[in-house]
Design an enzyme around this catalytic site. Structure first.
Site, mmCIF file in Angstrom:
data_model
loop_
_atom_site.group_PDB
_atom_site.id
_atom_site.type_symbol
_atom_site.label_atom_id
_atom_site.label_comp_id
_atom_site.label_asym_id
_atom_site.label_seq_id
_atom_site.Cartn_x
_atom_site.Cartn_y
_atom_site.Cartn_z
ATOM 1 N N GLU A 28 -5.318 -8.590 1.044
ATOM 2 C CA GLU A 28 -6.190 -8.401 2.479
ATOM 3 C C GLU A 28 -7.333 -8.184 2.019
ATOM 4 O OE1 GLU A 28 -4.403 -5.021 4.592
ATOM 5 O OE2 GLU A 28 -2.227 -5.738 4.170
ATOM 6 N N GLU A 63 0.724 -1.143 -0.119
ATOM 7 C CA GLU A 63 -0.134 0.104 0.090
ATOM 8 C C GLU A 63 0.917 1.380 -0.119
ATOM 9 O OE1 GLU A 63 -2.676 -0.365 3.152
ATOM 10 O OE2 GLU A 63 -3.911 -1.897 2.360
HETATM 11 C C1 GBH Z 1 -4.540 -1.965 5.704
HETATM 12 O O1 GBH Z 1 -4.685 -0.915 5.146
HETATM 13 C C2 GBH Z 1 -2.993 -2.360 6.156
HETATM 14 O O2 GBH Z 1 -2.264 -3.004 5.017
HETATM 15 C C3 GBH Z 1 -3.085 -3.024 7.424
HETATM 16 O O3 GBH Z 1 -1.892 -3.046 7.961
HETATM 17 C C4 GBH Z 1 -4.083 -2.460 8.283
HETATM 18 O O4 GBH Z 1 -4.199 -3.307 9.665
HETATM 19 C C5 GBH Z 1 -5.557 -3.201 7.635
HETATM 20 O O5 GBH Z 1 -5.518 -2.404 6.304
HETATM 21 C C6 GBH Z 1 -6.767 -2.354 8.296
HETATM 22 O O6 GBH Z 1 -6.468 -1.012 8.598
HETATM 23 O O7 GBH Z 1 -11.780 6.885 5.494
HETATM 24 O O8 GBH Z 1 -13.839 5.283 4.807
HETATM 25 O O9 GBH Z 1 -12.470 6.226 3.297
HETATM 26 C C7 GBH Z 1 -5.850 -0.345 4.858
HETATM 27 C C8 GBH Z 1 -6.039 1.161 4.605
HETATM 28 C C9 GBH Z 1 -8.319 1.313 4.547
HETATM 29 C C10 GBH Z 1 -6.757 3.345 3.610
HETATM 30 C C11 GBH Z 1 -9.386 2.172 4.085
HETATM 31 C C12 GBH Z 1 -8.036 4.060 3.129
HETATM 32 C C13 GBH Z 1 -10.350 4.456 3.447
HETATM 33 C C14 GBH Z 1 -11.429 4.409 4.754
HETATM 34 N N1 GBH Z 1 -6.943 1.763 3.833
HETATM 35 N N2 GBH Z 1 -9.050 3.756 4.033
HETATM 36 S S1 GBH Z 1 -12.557 5.725 4.258
#
Ligand code: GBH
Length: 442
Positions: A352, A169
């Site tokens: 994931e 990511e």
């Molecule tokens: C992942 O990141 C990571 O790889 C992992 O380490 C982590 O634990 C896991 O996910 C859970 O978080 O504000 O509603 O638009 C995910 C990161 C998640 C970033 C969704 C953007 C948008 C949510 N992404 N987020 S919103």
């Protein structure tokens, strides 16, 4: 409660890989046996982590790794995705830290003995602090330090690894870490975010060159996260807003890998906010990859805004997980189908997918039926994409176990295994049992 797939689903075939995933900083603990990283520093600053916690203990996986591998085995999975901590395996002078390398060698050997395929991520956000002190991902040199780290660790691990991903990511490292500052290292400028993104993508390309040279028999690629962007209404201004958000949040990280350029939205940025790109960079970035890893959790909804290019809307009445992310599995199918149309993709692995839920341990059990529902609907969404011609070859649940959820600390639980942080006892949740049974049913 069960998780099922249609009996004729290709996901039930032998060549489809089911796994579980973790990341080094989120589970390892044992911070004293490695160099400090940017997340150690970030956690030590007041107000950064919601519960004021850090990674010092986490799941104590460095101590408990043997029982954790037994746990993974008991889930019936084909594969385990984890990351290597750069500050655990490379010393400040750039040489290998053999003690740290041995930890991963023992882990890999045990996984291989049990027939569990190791999917190794080389960078899941824990940049050595001494490199951040030299500018971190704002410094072009860091991309070459990454390449050197890859060369050393890949050589040291020999033939023990099944698959390597360069980065997890890049969006999160660049945007959350250097553009809005809610992740380490906590920097907050548009220009920083764009430059960090470019240097991480460059590092990916440099790392891929080493991987394809030194490790041609592993499956080598990158892991990207996608939050598909939908317009709030079918008003053309909202549609444009959603398209621009998609270019900025999602396409920015995939388009250079295949099309050797950034999306059009780069022209909406002030000149001073655009990254410095050297000639030849896109040729390095666009190395051939053997697979694309996709992380999916949720969608986002946007509308037009008079002062900015787009504004995100909170879908107040929509179903959400415990971390506030909307549950919208159709976006998963839409995403896979649209990426497949837009790019000439290699095989896809869902590296994931999962949900934070407010789990409670009662009578030694966790009845996380809401998480089972999430997995059921999202596995269906992947199956639907496959039936529309998308080549998905594997699926990893995030996460193997509850762990340090970055800025949320230990407050949000993503595991299919429950962790009692006082005793470090692991308990397989109902979702873990359902996932195990689905895999076992093939
Ligand atoms: C992942 O990141 C990571 O790889 C992992 O380490 C982590 O634990 C896991 O996910 C859970 O978080 O504000 O509603 O638009 C995910 C990161 C998640 C970033 C969704 C953007 C948008 C949510 N992404 N987020 S919103």
């Amino acid at each position: 409660m069960k998780i099922t797939l249609p009996p004729e689903s290709p996901m039930l075939a032998k060549d489809f890989t089911f796994g579980v995933a973790t990341a080094s900083f989120q589970i390892e603990g044992a911070v004293d046996t490695r160099l400090p990283c940017i997340w150690d520093t970030f956690c030590a600053q007041a107000g950064t982590i919601r519960d004021g916690s850090d990674g010092k203990q986490a799941c104590e996986h460095v101590k408990l790794w043997q029982q954790d591998v037994d746990l993974i085995e008991s889930l019936n999975v084909d594969a385990y995705r984890f990351s290597i901590s750069w500050p655990r395996v490379i010393k400040q002078d750039g040489s290998l830290n053999q003690e740290g390398v041995d930890f991963y060698i023992h882990l890999l050997d045990k996984l291989n003995t049990k027939g569990i395929k190791p999917y190794v991520t080389l960078y899941h956000w824990d940049l050595p602090q001494h490199i951040e002190d030299q500018g971190g991902w704002l410094n072009r040199k860091t991309a070459f330090l990454f390449q050197d780290y890859v060369e050393k660790i890949v050589t040291a691990l020999g033939n023990r690894v099944y698959s390597y991903a360069t980065f997890n990511e890049p969006f999160c490292s660049a945007f959350l870490g250097y553009e809005i500052g809610i992740h380490a290292p906590g920097k907050a400028k548009v220009a920083y975010g764009r430059q960090a993104a470019h240097h991480i993508l460059l590092a990916h390309g440099l790392g891929m060159q080493v991987l394809q040279q030194l490790s041609p028999n592993t499956e080598n690629g990158i892991v990207l996260n996608f939050t598909p962007c939908y317009p709030h209404t079918d008003n053309p201004a909202d549609i444009t807003a959603a398209r621009k958000a998609d270019e900025y949040m999602n396409q920015w990280y995939i388009k250079p890998l295949f099309d050797k350029c950034y999306p059009d939205i780069i022209h909406d940025l002030a000149q001073a906010d655009r990254p410095i790109i050297e000639s030849g960079d896109f040729d390095i970035i666009a190395q051939k990859i053997d697979f694309l890893g996709i992380n999916f959790y949720t969608r986002a909804v946007y509308e037009a805004h008079p002062n900015t290019l787009y504004a995100q809307i909170d879908m107040v009445n929509a179903p959400k997980t415990d971390i506030g992310w909307e549950i919208y599995p159709q976006a998963f199918t839409d995403l896979l189908v649209s990426l497949n149309q837009a790019y000439d993709l290699p095989p896809i692995f869902i590296t994931e997918n999962g949900a934070a839920m407010a789990d409670k341990l009662t009578d030694g059990k966790v009845l996380d039926t809401d998480r089972i529902d999430y997995y059921q609907s999202h596995l269906n969404a992947v199956n639907n994409a496959i039936s529309q011609g998308v080549n998905v070859k594997g699926y990893f649940a995030w996460s193997l176990m509850d762990n340090f959820e970055w800025a949320e600390g230990y407050l949000k639980r993503f595991g299919i295994v429950y962790v009692d942080y006082q005793t470090q006892q692991r308990t397989i949740k109902a979702s873990g049992l359902a996932y195990r049974d689905l895999i076992g049913s093939r």
